[in-house]
Design a protein around this motif. Structure first.
Motif, short mmCIF file in Angstrom:
data_model
loop_
_atom_site.label_atom_id
_atom_site.label_comp_id
_atom_site.label_asym_id
_atom_site.label_seq_id
_atom_site.Cartn_x
_atom_site.Cartn_y
_atom_site.Cartn_z
N ASP A 155 0.86 4.03 -8.63
CA ASP A 155 0.66 4.29 -10.06
C ASP A 155 1.65 5.30 -10.63
OD1 ASP A 155 -1.70 2.63 -10.16
OD2 ASP A 155 -2.77 4.27 -9.16
N GLU A 156 2.06 6.25 -9.80
CA GLU A 156 2.92 7.32 -10.28
C GLU A 156 3.94 7.71 -9.22
OE1 GLU A 156 -0.43 9.65 -13.06
OE2 GLU A 156 0.27 10.53 -11.17
N THR A 186 4.95 7.94 -14.72
CA THR A 186 3.83 7.01 -14.56
C THR A 186 4.33 5.56 -14.70
OG1 THR A 186 3.26 6.94 -16.91
CG2 THR A 186 2.31 8.73 -15.58
N THR A 188 -3.53 9.59 -2.15
CA THR A 188 -4.17 8.27 -2.04
C THR A 188 -5.69 8.35 -2.03
OG1 THR A 188 -4.03 8.40 0.38
CG2 THR A 188 -2.20 7.32 -0.77
N ASN A 199 0.48 -1.03 -5.21
CA ASN A 199 -0.62 -0.26 -5.81
C ASN A 199 -0.21 1.17 -6.19
OD1 ASN A 199 -0.41 0.88 -3.27
ND2 ASN A 199 -2.63 1.06 -2.96
N GLU A 231 -7.73 8.99 -4.56
CA GLU A 231 -8.28 8.37 -5.75
C GLU A 231 -7.15 7.99 -6.70
OE1 GLU A 231 -10.74 11.23 -7.72
OE2 GLU A 231 -9.15 12.72 -7.87
N ARG A 232 -7.45 7.09 -7.64
CA ARG A 232 -6.44 6.70 -8.63
C ARG A 232 -6.26 7.82 -9.65
NH1 ARG A 232 -5.53 0.99 -7.65
NH2 ARG A 232 -3.68 1.33 -8.91
N PRO A 233 -5.05 8.01 -10.15
CA PRO A 233 -3.84 7.23 -9.87
C PRO A 233 -3.19 7.63 -8.53
CG PRO A 233 -3.35 8.98 -11.43
CD PRO A 233 -4.82 9.04 -11.19
N TYR A 234 -2.74 6.61 -7.77
CA TYR A 234 -2.04 6.86 -6.51
C TYR A 234 -0.62 7.33 -6.82
CZ TYR A 234 -5.88 4.17 -4.46
OH TYR A 234 -7.12 3.73 -4.08
N ARG A 235 -0.23 8.41 -6.10
CA ARG A 235 1.08 9.00 -6.41
C ARG A 235 1.90 9.18 -5.12
NH1 ARG A 235 1.04 14.64 -9.41
NH2 ARG A 235 0.10 13.28 -11.02
N TYR A 268 0.82 -1.22 0.00
CA TYR A 268 0.00 0.00 0.00
C TYR A 268 0.85 1.26 0.00
CZ TYR A 268 -3.32 -3.51 1.56
OH TYR A 268 -4.08 -4.65 1.66
#
Length: 371
Positions: free
Chosen positions: A273-274, A295, A233, A271, A235-239, A204
């Motif tokens: 994303d970026e 990304t 965190t 999880n 919403e997506r994209p998680y950075r 996570y």
């Protein structure tokens, strides 16, 4: 009380002594005198009569016997104590000088490589000059797993070698473990850095402490680099954004993050994303605030190019994402080597000298020496 009673005094005390009316100390003094004076002893015997004299003599002998038994018991106890101390001391000496304990990974420095004959060479050096290695054992299992163990003891004339030089033919070998630590897996020599990266994996992006451990494992610790972390965190994209506090003379930090640190961050957080990073450059024309993002799709795209250009076998080229390489220590080792070469190529393509810290990694300096 000294045995200084005269015969006259003893003869005066004899009636009371016979009737057992004297004190214990006086009685002992009289007895000592009687043992050394035949005349007084004869008078004493005449006073008590033959039967009582025999009884008193028997009591005296019993008392002497008990005293001898007591002295012997003390000697036996002392002997037992001495023997126990010697046994414990001998056992302790045998433990530290002869038997020792199993070697632990933290007690050695390791160099290992595979030669052209597909043989793994292990060069093991003890990190403590006062310790020695012995009893190396190589156990080859039927499942392709090789377990190597050894023991270390305090240096002595019996054991005085603080190193080990071992070879393992790799035909049919899937994994090699040295004293419990993985050193070879699926055709790849695994470094300590790859093991630390594997241990730092986290599912996570929201776990800040886990992210700190992951960053430290890849050499991007906050203390050395001077940055703060920002997480997205909701919403997506998680950075995961790294906000560098120091000023840079150019944009070389972009190569560091895009080619090296960023892909590893994406690989170690399931999880994520970026990866983002911000910094300020300072040039003769002034300060410029920069904000960049890498990304997962971009990292995977560059990985596909690196795999295509590499001479790795097909099983590695079948992997599609940096996250796939994080499944095993061997995969992380391969990923690290690919990214390391890409970073070198990026730095060689432009003048970046004197802009990057001389020791960006606390983990044995990944930049300065191939891990």
């Amino acid at each position: 009380m000294k045995n200084d009673l005269t015969c006259a005094v003893v003869r005066d005390l004899l009636p009371s002594y016979v009737e057992r009316l004297t004190s214990e100390e006086t009685g002992q003094a009289v007895e000592r005198h009687l043992r050394s004076c035949p005349d007084c002893a004869a008078k004493h015997a005449a006073m008590v009569g033959p039967e009582l004299a025999a009884k008193l003599e028997e009591e005296r002998r019993e008392l002497d016997y008990l005293k001898r038994v007591k002295r012997r018991s003390r000697l036996r106890i002392l002997t037992a104590v001495v023997c126990t101390v010697l046994v414990i001391t001998g056992g302790f000496a045998a433990k530290i000088f002869l038997i020792g304990t199993p070697i632990q990974p933290q007690s050695y420095a390791l160099r290992h490589y595979v030669d052209e004959e597909n043989v793994l060479h292990l060069i093991i050096d003890c990190t403590d000059s006062g310790m020695a290695y012995y009893g190396w054992d190589i156990d080859r299992g039927e499942d392709g797993l090789v377990e190597i163990s050894g023991r270390y003891v305090t240096v002595s004339p019996v054991h005085d070698e603080g190193w080990g030089r071992l070879t393992v033919p790799l035909e049919g070998v899937r994994e090699v473990r040295l004293c419990g630590e993985l050193v070879y897996q699926d055709g790849v020599v695994v470094s300590g850095g790859a093991l630390r990266r594997c241990e730092a994996r986290t599912p996570y992006v929201g776990d800040a402490s886990a992210l700190g451990r992951a960053a430290e494992a890849i050499g991007l610790d906050e203390t050395s680099w001077g940055y703060t972390t920002e997480l997205h965190t909701s919403e997506r994209p998680y950075r995961w954004t790294v906000k560098f506090q120091k000023h840079w003379g150019d944009t070389s930090i972009d190569d560091l993050m895009r080619c090296y640190y960023g892909p590893q961050m994406l690989a170690l957080v399931d999880n994520l994303d970026e990866v983002g990073w911000t910094y300020t450059t300072v040039t003769s024309s002034g300060k410029t605030f920069c904000q960049k993002v890498l990304t997962l799709e971009e990292a995977d795209g560059r990985l596909a190019e690196l795999l295509e250009e590499s001479d790795l076998d097909g099983r590695w080229k079948e992997l599609k994402s940096v996250k796939d390489f994080a499944a095993t220590p061997a995969g992380l080792q391969v990923l690290y080597e690919l990214l390391w070469e890409d970073l070198q190529a990026a730095f060689n393509s432009r003048a970046w000298i004197e802009t990057v810290p001389s020791e960006p990694s606390p983990d044995g300096a990944d930049f300065l020496e191939h891990n």
